[in-house]
Design a protein around this motif. Structure first.
Motif, PDB file in Angstrom:
ATOM      1  N   THR A 244       1.086  -1.376  -0.082  1.00 40.44           N
ATOM      2  CA  THR A 244       0.021   0.277   0.003  1.00 40.44           C
ATOM      3  C   THR A 244       0.814   1.360   0.064  1.00 40.44           C
ATOM      4  O   THR A 244       0.227   2.812   0.373  1.00 40.44           O
ATOM      5  CB  THR A 244      -0.284   0.286   1.742  1.00 40.44           C
ATOM      6  N   CYS A 245       2.113   1.013   0.293  1.00 41.30           N
ATOM      7  CA  CYS A 245       2.972   2.323  -0.027  1.00 41.30           C
ATOM      8  C   CYS A 245       3.593   2.504  -1.037  1.00 41.30           C
ATOM      9  O   CYS A 245       4.637   2.357  -1.516  1.00 41.30           O
ATOM     10  CB  CYS A 245       4.082   2.105   1.102  1.00 41.30           C
ATOM     11  N   THR A 246       2.640   3.226  -1.572  1.00 36.32           N
ATOM     12  CA  THR A 246       2.394   3.730  -3.311  1.00 36.32           C
ATOM     13  C   THR A 246       3.151   5.002  -3.336  1.00 36.32           C
ATOM     14  O   THR A 246       3.107   5.848  -4.454  1.00 36.32           O
ATOM     15  CB  THR A 246       1.942   3.060  -4.496  1.00 36.32           C
ATOM     16  N   GLY A 247       2.952   6.049  -2.423  1.00 34.47           N
ATOM     17  CA  GLY A 247       3.392   6.930  -1.801  1.00 34.47           C
ATOM     18  C   GLY A 247       1.772   8.025  -1.953  1.00 34.47           C
ATOM     19  O   GLY A 247       2.534   9.573  -3.175  1.00 34.47           O
ATOM     20  N   ASP A 248       0.651   7.668  -2.338  1.00 37.47           N
ATOM     21  CA  ASP A 248      -0.073   7.869  -3.193  1.00 37.47           C
ATOM     22  C   ASP A 248      -0.593   8.991  -2.140  1.00 37.47           C
ATOM     23  O   ASP A 248      -1.205  10.843  -3.409  1.00 37.47           O
ATOM     24  CB  ASP A 248      -1.862   7.498  -2.250  1.00 37.47           C
ATOM     25  N   CYS A 249      -0.316   9.635  -1.015  1.00 39.05           N
ATOM     26  CA  CYS A 249      -0.289  11.434  -0.919  1.00 39.05           C
ATOM     27  C   CYS A 249       0.636  12.432  -0.873  1.00 39.05           C
ATOM     28  O   CYS A 249       0.556  13.456  -0.772  1.00 39.05           O
ATOM     29  CB  CYS A 249      -0.474  11.063   1.153  1.00 39.05           C
ATOM     30  N   ILE A 250       2.309  12.242  -0.869  1.00 35.95           N
ATOM     31  CA  ILE A 250       3.246  12.802  -1.493  1.00 35.95           C
ATOM     32  C   ILE A 250       2.403  12.986  -3.203  1.00 35.95           C
ATOM     33  O   ILE A 250       1.696  14.365  -3.386  1.00 35.95           O
ATOM     34  CB  ILE A 250       3.814  12.256  -2.038  1.00 35.95           C
ATOM     35  N   ALA A 258       2.245  21.496  -2.389  1.00 33.19           N
ATOM     36  CA  ALA A 258       2.770  21.458  -1.488  1.00 33.19           C
ATOM     37  C   ALA A 258       4.249  21.231  -1.535  1.00 33.19           C
ATOM     38  O   ALA A 258       4.440  20.795  -3.306  1.00 33.19           O
ATOM     39  CB  ALA A 258       2.777  19.865  -0.503  1.00 33.19           C
ATOM     40  N   GLY A 259       5.506  21.998  -1.003  1.00 35.53           N
ATOM     41  CA  GLY A 259       6.550  21.185  -1.727  1.00 35.53           C
ATOM     42  C   GLY A 259       7.699  20.014  -1.841  1.00 35.53           C
ATOM     43  O   GLY A 259       6.706  19.343  -0.339  1.00 35.53           O
ATOM     44  N   ILE A 260       7.768  19.607  -2.630  1.00 33.63           N
ATOM     45  CA  ILE A 260       8.272  18.348  -2.891  1.00 33.63           C
ATOM     46  C   ILE A 260       9.694  17.934  -3.206  1.00 33.63           C
ATOM     47  O   ILE A 260       9.922  18.618  -3.817  1.00 33.63           O
ATOM     48  CB  ILE A 260       7.977  17.123  -3.659  1.00 33.63           C
ATOM     49  N   ASP A 261      11.114  17.283  -2.479  1.00 28.33           N
ATOM     50  CA  ASP A 261      11.787  17.465  -2.635  1.00 28.33           C
ATOM     51  C   ASP A 261      12.690  16.007  -2.408  1.00 28.33           C
ATOM     52  O   ASP A 261      12.197  15.248  -1.096  1.00 28.33           O
ATOM     53  CB  ASP A 261      13.000  18.132  -1.178  1.00 28.33           C
ATOM     54  N   MET A 262      12.441  15.570  -3.876  1.00 23.11           N
ATOM     55  CA  MET A 262      13.401  14.148  -3.639  1.00 23.11           C
ATOM     56  C   MET A 262      15.034  13.728  -3.645  1.00 23.11           C
ATOM     57  O   MET A 262      15.043  12.915  -3.730  1.00 23.11           O
ATOM     58  CB  MET A 262      12.840  13.095  -4.830  1.00 23.11           C
ATOM     59  N   SER A 263      15.829  15.270  -3.394  1.00 25.36           N
ATOM     60  CA  SER A 263      17.248  15.250  -3.528  1.00 25.36           C
ATOM     61  C   SER A 263      17.656  14.469  -2.544  1.00 25.36           C
ATOM     62  O   SER A 263      18.632  14.229  -2.188  1.00 25.36           O
ATOM     63  CB  SER A 263      17.041  16.545  -3.744  1.00 25.36           C
ATOM     64  N   VAL A 264      16.795  14.440  -1.130  1.00 28.10           N
ATOM     65  CA  VAL A 264      17.598  13.412  -0.054  1.00 28.10           C
ATOM     66  C   VAL A 264      16.940  12.581  -0.123  1.00 28.10           C
ATOM     67  O   VAL A 264      16.802  12.344   1.606  1.00 28.10           O
ATOM     68  CB  VAL A 264      16.902  14.454   0.846  1.00 28.10           C
ATOM     69  N   ALA A 265      16.489  12.085  -0.663  1.00 30.87           N
ATOM     70  CA  ALA A 265      15.158  10.733  -1.185  1.00 30.87           C
ATOM     71  C   ALA A 265      16.453  10.014  -0.127  1.00 30.87           C
ATOM     72  O   ALA A 265      17.370   9.684  -0.794  1.00 30.87           O
ATOM     73  CB  ALA A 265      14.212  10.276  -1.768  1.00 30.87           C
ATOM     74  N   TRP A 266      16.238   8.502   0.142  1.00 27.42           N
ATOM     75  CA  TRP A 266      17.092   7.181   0.662  1.00 27.42           C
ATOM     76  C   TRP A 266      16.292   6.183   0.889  1.00 27.42           C
ATOM     77  O   TRP A 266      14.957   6.162   0.829  1.00 27.42           O
ATOM     78  CB  TRP A 266      17.938   8.107   1.629  1.00 27.42           C
ATOM     79  N   LEU A 267      16.764   5.253   0.401  1.00 24.52           N
ATOM     80  CA  LEU A 267      16.339   3.720   0.543  1.00 24.52           C
ATOM     81  C   LEU A 267      16.709   2.409   1.143  1.00 24.52           C
ATOM     82  O   LEU A 267      17.973   2.992   1.074  1.00 24.52           O
ATOM     83  CB  LEU A 267      16.460   3.478  -1.076  1.00 24.52           C
ATOM     84  N   GLY A 443      11.058   9.821   1.853  1.00 26.23           N
ATOM     85  CA  GLY A 443      11.314  11.256   0.855  1.00 26.23           C
ATOM     86  C   GLY A 443      10.264  11.718   0.515  1.00 26.23           C
ATOM     87  O   GLY A 443       9.289  11.260   0.058  1.00 26.23           O
ATOM     88  N   GLY A 444      10.151  13.301   0.243  1.00 26.00           N
ATOM     89  CA  GLY A 444       8.991  13.526   0.031  1.00 26.00           C
ATOM     90  C   GLY A 444       8.637  15.305  -0.251  1.00 26.00           C
ATOM     91  O   GLY A 444       9.154  16.321   0.520  1.00 26.00           O
ATOM     92  N   GLY A 468       6.760  11.174   8.925  1.00 26.97           N
ATOM     93  CA  GLY A 468       7.043   9.280   8.810  1.00 26.97           C
ATOM     94  C   GLY A 468       7.766   9.059   6.924  1.00 26.97           C
ATOM     95  O   GLY A 468       8.627  10.479   6.531  1.00 26.97           O
ATOM     96  N   ASP A 469       7.506   8.340   6.939  1.00 27.72           N
ATOM     97  CA  ASP A 469       8.355   8.016   5.832  1.00 27.72           C
ATOM     98  C   ASP A 469       7.857   8.934   4.039  1.00 27.72           C
ATOM     99  O   ASP A 469       9.078   9.416   3.321  1.00 27.72           O
ATOM    100  CB  ASP A 469       8.746   6.392   4.994  1.00 27.72           C
ATOM    101  N   GLY A 470       7.417   9.426   4.343  1.00 33.15           N
ATOM    102  CA  GLY A 470       6.368  10.134   3.224  1.00 33.15           C
ATOM    103  C   GLY A 470       7.092  11.610   3.389  1.00 33.15           C
ATOM    104  O   GLY A 470       6.795  13.307   2.130  1.00 33.15           O
ATOM    105  N   ILE A 471       7.794  12.484   3.877  1.00 32.80           N
ATOM    106  CA  ILE A 471       8.601  13.527   4.785  1.00 32.80           C
ATOM    107  C   ILE A 471      10.084  13.737   3.796  1.00 32.80           C
ATOM    108  O   ILE A 471      10.510  12.857   3.992  1.00 32.80           O
ATOM    109  CB  ILE A 471       8.267  13.832   5.862  1.00 32.80           C
TER     110      ILE A 471
END
Ligand SMILES: Cc1cc2nc3c(=O)[nH]c(=O)nc-3n(C[C@H](O)[C@H](O)[C@H](O)COP(=O)(O)OP(=O)(O)OC[C@H]3O[C@@H](n4cnc5c(N)ncnc54)[C@H](O)[C@@H]3O)c2cc1C
Length: 502
Positions: A244-250, A258-267, A443-444, A468-471
């Motif tokens: 279910t964690c498909t980033g829907d709410c991002i 909203a501002g979205i910043d994937m430059s610091v995303a990590w896996l 990230g997000g 959480g994970d989406g920020i």
């Protein structure tokens, strides 16, 4: 079917660690009506699987005169930073070093003290002799779960079950099977409601504020591929993140500015592992004395750097990104005894002691011609190679070369330490299949120190909070689950204060 309409003060999207903590904390602070929407059939999200909650400067620690002692409990593969490259080796921020990048304060101590007030924490959590808050055993009802490499039953599950209990007591409905799809906004762009899909049709939840705690995007392969194309190369990989964690709410937040910043995303990305099969074999194949070979029958790496992001990346460049960890019978005995003497949690012991049985079981599957990604056993190296579907000649040459390196006590090929060089000599021989895996992608949405969502120009979007994970900065409070509960606690507090004022 007619649209169902509900109303509340705060709607929380996602019933994982961040969302549930935010919901309960906001209700505590404000006494206002909160509703939680959850896409899955039950609450928990990725948090259910996590261990290693970071707790520093809690009341327990202060009472024992201990300051700045973080919980260093980590996932089994969290090896901290790579000595040579200084890269993060597992995808998890190293515990015990304070907050990572970003600005959100670390309030995991306040969170833990607050959770203690809710009752029942001392049944499972303990302050050990080093001043670390830890959970030595899995929760009673999960004790016999066969795979201790992940939850359920560990610290994340405890947080979820405690928060669900608080929701029940405080009259906070948690609507499962309910997927938030779209924000409703007023003429100034403020969120006034959420549209969601349920099995009974569309639901509209009107609200005065919203907390987004819908996790990350670890189950959105397309986005993963875009961000980390070298690793998401279509080859074998196990995805442990809840589907279910498909980033829907991002995406929903982006749609309303909203501002979205994937430059610091990590896996969180690691490997190789023998997963999701046997836990004792998972542990044995991580011991550095085993010999890692690819499907060409060739050695391809220094086996010491196992279960790390770097090791997973190297495996990703091998054929099919699959491998075998090879050992002879003498080494298996040594490693079996070692894993029994080093359980990760006390409750792992009975499972680890079954290592011989687990190996025999997987071998038997093969012998019954149910060949799969299990364990191969053979009395000769040629037979083992054939069972692995690798070229016997190449494999024999690989073993010959490796045994010679062991004899000389120097790994000229990959630089493995001499103490780990053990020859493959005594039949029967074993080969354990392994693959890479990912957990969560983080990230997000851009938030400030109070968990308020910022728009593309960096301005606060009133009444909208996220964690959480989406920020974009959830390393704070220790990353992973700790970052999630930390940001849930901050965002829930801020949302509660906001609701009291309006
Ligand atoms: C197998 C595994 C092991 C892990 N081990 C560790 C560990 O040992 N230590 C650690 O620190 N971290 C660990 N993690 C990572 C950690 O679990 C996460 O980083 C953290 O728990 C995320 O919390 P969250 O609240 O942001 O998201 P989640 O707990 O994933 O919750 C998000 C929730 O939102 C729901 N949702 C998604 N979209 C919608 C929508 N449109 N509408 C409504 N609901 C929605 C999801 O279904 C989910 O329930 C692990 C993760 C996994 C998968």
């Amino acid at each position: 079917m007619a649209k169902k309409v509900m109303s509340c003060d705060l709607v929380v999207l996602g019933a994982g660690g961040a969302g549930l903590v935010a919901a309960v904390k906001a209700a505590d602070v404000s006494g206002k009506k909160v509703i939680v929407l959850e896409k899955a059939k039950k609450p928990g999200g990725a948090t259910t699987f996590a261990g290693g909650l970071r707790v520093m400067n809690s009341k327990w620690q202060k009472a024992a005169g201990i300051t700045n002692q973080a919980n260093s409990a980590s996932p089994p593969g969290d090896l901290g930073k790579d000595e040579k490259t200084n890269e993060r080796s597992s995808g998890y921020p190293k515990r015990g070093n304070g907050p990572g990048p970003g600005a959100t304060p670390d309030v995991t101590n306040e969170f833990f003290d607050w959770m203690c007030e809710k009752g029942g924490v001392e049944k499972y959590f303990k302050l050990n002799k080093n001043g670390i808050v830890e959970m030595p055993n899995r929760m009673d009802k999960y004790k016999n779960h066969p795979d201790p490499s992940i939850g359920p039953g560990r610290e994340g599950t405890f947080v979820i079950e405690k928060m669900v209990e608080c929701c029940e007591k405080q009259g906070i409905p948690v609507l499962t099977d309910t997927r938030a799809r779209k924000f409703i906004t007023d003429s100034q762009g403020r969120v006034t409601g959420v549209l969601a899909d349920t099995k009974d049709g569309e639901l509209q939840v009107n609200c005065k504020a919203c907390f987004i705690g819908a996790g990350g995007f670890g189950a959105d392969y397309e986005r993963l591929k875009k961000l980390w194309p070298e690793d998401h190369n279509g080859k074998t990989m196990l995805h442990l993140c809840p589907p279910t964690c498909t980033g829907d709410c991002i995406n929903m937040a982006e749609e309303i500015g909203a501002g979205i910043d994937m430059s610091v995303a990590w896996l969180s990305f690691m490997g190789p592992v023998h997963h999701p099969y046997s836990y004792p074999i998972y542990r044995i194949m991580q011991e550095p004395e085993t010999l890692y070979i690819n499907l060409n029958g060739e050695r391809y790496v220094d086996e010491t750097k196992n279960l790390s992001a770097r090791s997973a990346a190297i495996l990703g460049r091998q054929p099919k990104a699959e491998m075998y960890a090879v050992a002879d019978s003498e080494l298996i005995e040594t490693l079996g005894r070692r894993i029994i003497s080093t359980p990760w949690q006390e409750s792992d012991l009975p499972i680890l002691k079954k290592f011989g049985e687990d190996i025999a079981y997987e071998v038997a599957l093969d012998e019954r011609k149910r060949r799969g990604n299990h364990t191969k056993k053979a009395d000769s190296l040629v037979e083992l190679a054939l069972k692995m579907d690798v070229d016997p000649k190449t494999f024999a040459a690989t073993i010959e070369r490796y045994n010679a390196l062991c004899e000389n006590g120097e790994d000229e090929d990959f630089g493995k330490k001499a103490e780990y060089l053990k020859p493959v000599k005594k039949p029967p021989f074993y080969a354990f299949w392994g693959q890479r895996f990912t957990q969560c992608a983080h990230g997000g949405i851009v938030v400030n120190n109070n968990g308020e969502v910022l728009d593309v120009k960096g301005k606060v979007m009133p009444g909208l909070y996220a964690g959480g994970d989406g920020i974009s900065c959830n390393d704070n409070g220790g990353g992973g689950m700790s970052g999630a509960v930390n940001s849930g606690y901050i965002g829930g507090t801020s949302a509660g204060e906001y609701l009291k004022k309006i």
